[in-house]
Design a protein around this motif. Structure first.
Motif, PDB file in Angstrom:
ATOM      1  N   LYS A  35     -69.581 -85.730   6.087  1.00 31.55           N
ATOM      2  CA  LYS A  35     -68.183 -86.228   6.140  1.00 31.55           C
ATOM      3  C   LYS A  35     -67.305 -85.517   5.181  1.00 31.55           C
ATOM      4  CE  LYS A  35     -70.090 -90.869   6.862  1.00 31.55           C
ATOM      5  NZ  LYS A  35     -70.366 -92.170   6.212  1.00 31.55           N
ATOM      6  N   ARG A  36     -67.783 -84.442   4.499  1.00 29.57           N
ATOM      7  CA  ARG A  36     -66.836 -83.706   3.684  1.00 29.57           C
ATOM      8  C   ARG A  36     -66.397 -82.301   4.138  1.00 29.57           C
ATOM      9  NH1 ARG A  36     -66.293 -86.887  -0.621  1.00 29.57           N
ATOM     10  NH2 ARG A  36     -68.113 -88.386  -0.983  1.00 29.57           N
ATOM     11  N   GLY A  37     -65.480 -81.751   3.764  1.00 28.48           N
ATOM     12  CA  GLY A  37     -64.956 -80.596   3.944  1.00 28.48           C
ATOM     13  C   GLY A  37     -66.186 -79.337   3.463  1.00 28.48           C
ATOM     14  N   HIS A  38     -66.204 -78.193   4.313  1.00 30.94           N
ATOM     15  CA  HIS A  38     -67.117 -77.166   3.848  1.00 30.94           C
ATOM     16  C   HIS A  38     -66.223 -75.959   3.474  1.00 30.94           C
ATOM     17  CE1 HIS A  38     -66.864 -75.099   7.514  1.00 30.94           C
ATOM     18  NE2 HIS A  38     -66.981 -76.197   8.405  1.00 30.94           N
ATOM     19  N   SER A  39     -65.051 -75.830   3.609  1.00 32.43           N
ATOM     20  CA  SER A  39     -64.103 -74.794   3.443  1.00 32.43           C
ATOM     21  C   SER A  39     -62.706 -75.150   3.755  1.00 32.43           C
ATOM     22  CB  SER A  39     -64.466 -73.697   4.393  1.00 32.43           C
ATOM     23  OG  SER A  39     -64.116 -73.817   5.719  1.00 32.43           O
ATOM     24  N   ARG A  40     -61.723 -74.213   3.099  1.00 33.41           N
ATOM     25  CA  ARG A  40     -60.418 -74.608   3.164  1.00 33.41           C
ATOM     26  C   ARG A  40     -59.672 -73.417   4.084  1.00 33.41           C
ATOM     27  NH1 ARG A  40     -59.526 -76.679  -1.995  1.00 33.41           N
ATOM     28  NH2 ARG A  40     -60.518 -78.833  -0.868  1.00 33.41           N
ATOM     29  N   GLY A  41     -58.986 -74.165   4.874  1.00 30.33           N
ATOM     30  CA  GLY A  41     -57.870 -73.211   5.690  1.00 30.33           C
ATOM     31  C   GLY A  41     -56.479 -73.193   4.902  1.00 30.33           C
ATOM     32  N   ARG A  42     -55.842 -71.928   4.828  1.00 36.11           N
ATOM     33  CA  ARG A  42     -54.591 -71.975   4.140  1.00 36.11           C
ATOM     34  C   ARG A  42     -53.412 -71.492   4.924  1.00 36.11           C
ATOM     35  NH1 ARG A  42     -58.691 -71.399   0.640  1.00 36.11           N
ATOM     36  NH2 ARG A  42     -58.363 -72.072  -1.608  1.00 36.11           N
ATOM     37  N   GLY A  43     -52.359 -72.227   5.034  1.00 33.84           N
ATOM     38  CA  GLY A  43     -51.227 -71.668   5.781  1.00 33.84           C
ATOM     39  C   GLY A  43     -50.390 -70.779   5.133  1.00 33.84           C
ATOM     40  N   ALA A  44     -49.159 -70.365   5.629  1.00 37.81           N
ATOM     41  CA  ALA A  44     -48.268 -69.435   5.084  1.00 37.81           C
ATOM     42  C   ALA A  44     -47.657 -70.117   3.710  1.00 37.81           C
ATOM     43  CB  ALA A  44     -46.979 -69.149   6.000  1.00 37.81           C
ATOM     44  N   ILE A  45     -47.221 -69.158   2.814  1.00 39.03           N
ATOM     45  CA  ILE A  45     -46.367 -69.767   1.560  1.00 39.03           C
ATOM     46  C   ILE A  45     -44.947 -69.774   2.089  1.00 39.03           C
ATOM     47  CG2 ILE A  45     -45.886 -69.282  -0.862  1.00 39.03           C
ATOM     48  CD1 ILE A  45     -48.733 -67.957  -0.982  1.00 39.03           C
ATOM     49  N   VAL A  46     -44.437 -70.823   1.791  1.00 37.53           N
ATOM     50  CA  VAL A  46     -42.934 -71.008   2.173  1.00 37.53           C
ATOM     51  C   VAL A  46     -41.958 -71.069   0.598  1.00 37.53           C
ATOM     52  CG1 VAL A  46     -41.189 -72.284   3.322  1.00 37.53           C
ATOM     53  CG2 VAL A  46     -43.309 -72.152   4.198  1.00 37.53           C
ATOM     54  N   SER A  47     -41.284 -70.346   0.388  1.00 36.16           N
ATOM     55  CA  SER A  47     -40.481 -70.329  -0.916  1.00 36.16           C
ATOM     56  C   SER A  47     -39.030 -70.651  -0.615  1.00 36.16           C
ATOM     57  CB  SER A  47     -40.359 -68.822  -1.267  1.00 36.16           C
ATOM     58  OG  SER A  47     -41.677 -68.520  -1.534  1.00 36.16           O
ATOM     59  N   SER A  48     -38.471 -71.561  -1.507  1.00 35.70           N
ATOM     60  CA  SER A  48     -37.021 -72.123  -1.415  1.00 35.70           C
ATOM     61  C   SER A  48     -36.545 -72.082  -2.918  1.00 35.70           C
ATOM     62  CB  SER A  48     -37.090 -73.458  -0.772  1.00 35.70           C
ATOM     63  OG  SER A  48     -37.831 -74.354  -1.313  1.00 35.70           O
ATOM     64  N   ALA A  49     -35.213 -72.070  -2.804  1.00 34.83           N
ATOM     65  CA  ALA A  49     -34.532 -72.367  -4.225  1.00 34.83           C
ATOM     66  C   ALA A  49     -33.070 -72.744  -3.895  1.00 34.83           C
ATOM     67  CB  ALA A  49     -34.460 -70.859  -4.635  1.00 34.83           C
ATOM     68  N   SER A  50     -32.695 -73.454  -5.044  1.00 34.73           N
ATOM     69  CA  SER A  50     -31.155 -73.648  -5.027  1.00 34.73           C
ATOM     70  C   SER A  50     -30.327 -73.105  -6.342  1.00 34.73           C
ATOM     71  CB  SER A  50     -30.845 -75.145  -4.727  1.00 34.73           C
ATOM     72  OG  SER A  50     -31.570 -75.816  -5.785  1.00 34.73           O
ATOM     73  N   ILE A  51     -29.219 -72.824  -6.318  1.00 33.23           N
ATOM     74  CA  ILE A  51     -28.368 -72.504  -7.392  1.00 33.23           C
ATOM     75  C   ILE A  51     -27.149 -73.173  -7.414  1.00 33.23           C
ATOM     76  CG2 ILE A  51     -27.402 -70.572  -6.319  1.00 33.23           C
ATOM     77  CD1 ILE A  51     -27.768 -69.208  -8.875  1.00 33.23           C
ATOM     78  N   GLY A  52     -26.871 -73.672  -8.713  1.00 35.53           N
ATOM     79  CA  GLY A  52     -25.611 -74.423  -8.888  1.00 35.53           C
ATOM     80  C   GLY A  52     -24.839 -73.444  -9.467  1.00 35.53           C
ATOM     81  N   LEU A  53     -23.710 -73.305  -8.962  1.00 40.38           N
ATOM     82  CA  LEU A  53     -22.552 -72.545  -9.461  1.00 40.38           C
ATOM     83  C   LEU A  53     -21.283 -73.170  -9.877  1.00 40.38           C
ATOM     84  CD1 LEU A  53     -22.877 -69.611  -6.949  1.00 40.38           C
ATOM     85  CD2 LEU A  53     -24.040 -69.715  -9.433  1.00 40.38           C
ATOM     86  N   SER A  54     -20.563 -72.393 -10.762  1.00 36.42           N
ATOM     87  CA  SER A  54     -19.131 -73.252 -11.127  1.00 36.42           C
ATOM     88  C   SER A  54     -18.285 -72.867  -9.690  1.00 36.42           C
ATOM     89  CB  SER A  54     -18.628 -72.757 -12.187  1.00 36.42           C
ATOM     90  OG  SER A  54     -18.159 -71.232 -12.144  1.00 36.42           O
ATOM     91  N   MET A  55     -17.254 -73.458  -9.430  1.00 34.24           N
ATOM     92  CA  MET A  55     -16.441 -73.241  -8.579  1.00 34.24           C
ATOM     93  C   MET A  55     -15.584 -71.806  -8.622  1.00 34.24           C
ATOM     94  SD  MET A  55     -15.654 -73.928  -5.504  1.00 34.24           S
ATOM     95  CE  MET A  55     -15.982 -75.871  -5.103  1.00 34.24           C
ATOM     96  N   ASN A  56     -15.437 -71.396  -9.939  1.00 38.24           N
ATOM     97  CA  ASN A  56     -15.032 -70.012 -10.030  1.00 38.24           C
ATOM     98  C   ASN A  56     -15.838 -69.033  -9.662  1.00 38.24           C
ATOM     99  OD1 ASN A  56     -12.586 -71.321 -11.226  1.00 38.24           O
ATOM    100  ND2 ASN A  56     -13.324 -71.081 -13.339  1.00 38.24           N
ATOM    101  N   GLU A  57     -17.230 -69.429 -10.054  1.00 41.79           N
ATOM    102  CA  GLU A  57     -17.971 -68.154  -9.605  1.00 41.79           C
ATOM    103  C   GLU A  57     -18.343 -68.211  -8.093  1.00 41.79           C
ATOM    104  OE1 GLU A  57     -19.096 -65.926 -11.251  1.00 41.79           O
ATOM    105  OE2 GLU A  57     -19.267 -66.465 -13.184  1.00 41.79           O
ATOM    106  N   THR A  58     -18.029 -69.328  -7.151  1.00 37.33           N
ATOM    107  CA  THR A  58     -18.378 -69.480  -5.762  1.00 37.33           C
ATOM    108  C   THR A  58     -17.075 -68.721  -5.392  1.00 37.33           C
ATOM    109  OG1 THR A  58     -19.516 -71.733  -5.911  1.00 37.33           O
ATOM    110  CG2 THR A  58     -18.355 -71.035  -4.029  1.00 37.33           C
ATOM    111  N   GLU A  59     -16.077 -68.935  -5.743  1.00 38.53           N
ATOM    112  CA  GLU A  59     -14.820 -68.261  -5.298  1.00 38.53           C
ATOM    113  C   GLU A  59     -14.770 -66.556  -5.548  1.00 38.53           C
ATOM    114  OE1 GLU A  59     -12.552 -69.356  -3.140  1.00 38.53           O
ATOM    115  OE2 GLU A  59     -13.855 -71.220  -3.208  1.00 38.53           O
ATOM    116  N   ARG A  60     -15.381 -66.138  -6.557  1.00 40.77           N
ATOM    117  CA  ARG A  60     -15.589 -64.751  -7.126  1.00 40.77           C
ATOM    118  C   ARG A  60     -16.721 -64.267  -5.969  1.00 40.77           C
ATOM    119  NH1 ARG A  60     -18.170 -63.651 -11.891  1.00 40.77           N
ATOM    120  NH2 ARG A  60     -17.704 -61.737 -11.613  1.00 40.77           N
TER     121      ARG A  60
END
Length: 131
Positions: A35-60
């Protein structure tokens, strides 16, 4: 956020209001007899991010996109860039590197009474180097 260093193309970004990043990997128990797992499978590593910028920087950044040949000034047309995030004690900072970042959304906004306009932009990144 004085210890976050962002250069996008030839533009040094100083108006960072926030930054978030994560990596996720699917992990699944492989079942066998019993009834228990005997090994472990691993999928792809997915990376994500976000960045907050002032509108002045966005326009630059829009200006940089125009200078690079995109007449519309879309953030989506900017070439991939790296983000360096340094935390903690200046004598022994902890440095994380977000590699090959690109904007996945572009837009604008604001509301009544805003004294400063900033935007949070979603990014796709290839990986996070924690050391």
């Amino acid at each position: 956020y004085s210890s976050i260093v962002v250069n996008i193309g030839n533009v040094a970004i100083t108006g960072v209001t926030e930054i978030n990043y994560e990596e996720e990997q699917e992990k699944v128990n492989n079942m066998g007899t019993g009834k228990r797992g005997h090994s472990r499978g691993r999928g792809a590593i997915v990376s994500s991010a976000s960045i907050g910028l002032s509108m002045n920087e966005t326009e630059r950044l829009r200006d940089a996109a125009v200078a690079a040949g995109d007449a519309s000034g879309s953030l989506l047309s900017l070439e991939p860039f790296n983000i360096i995030v340094a935390y903690g004690n200046p004598q022994r900072p902890i440095v994380h590197k977000l590699l090959s970042a690109e904007f996945t959304k572009d837009g604008g906004g604001g509301s009544e009474g805003d004294t400063e306009i900033s935007m949070v932009h979603d990014l796709i990144i290839s990986e996070v180097k924690y050391r």
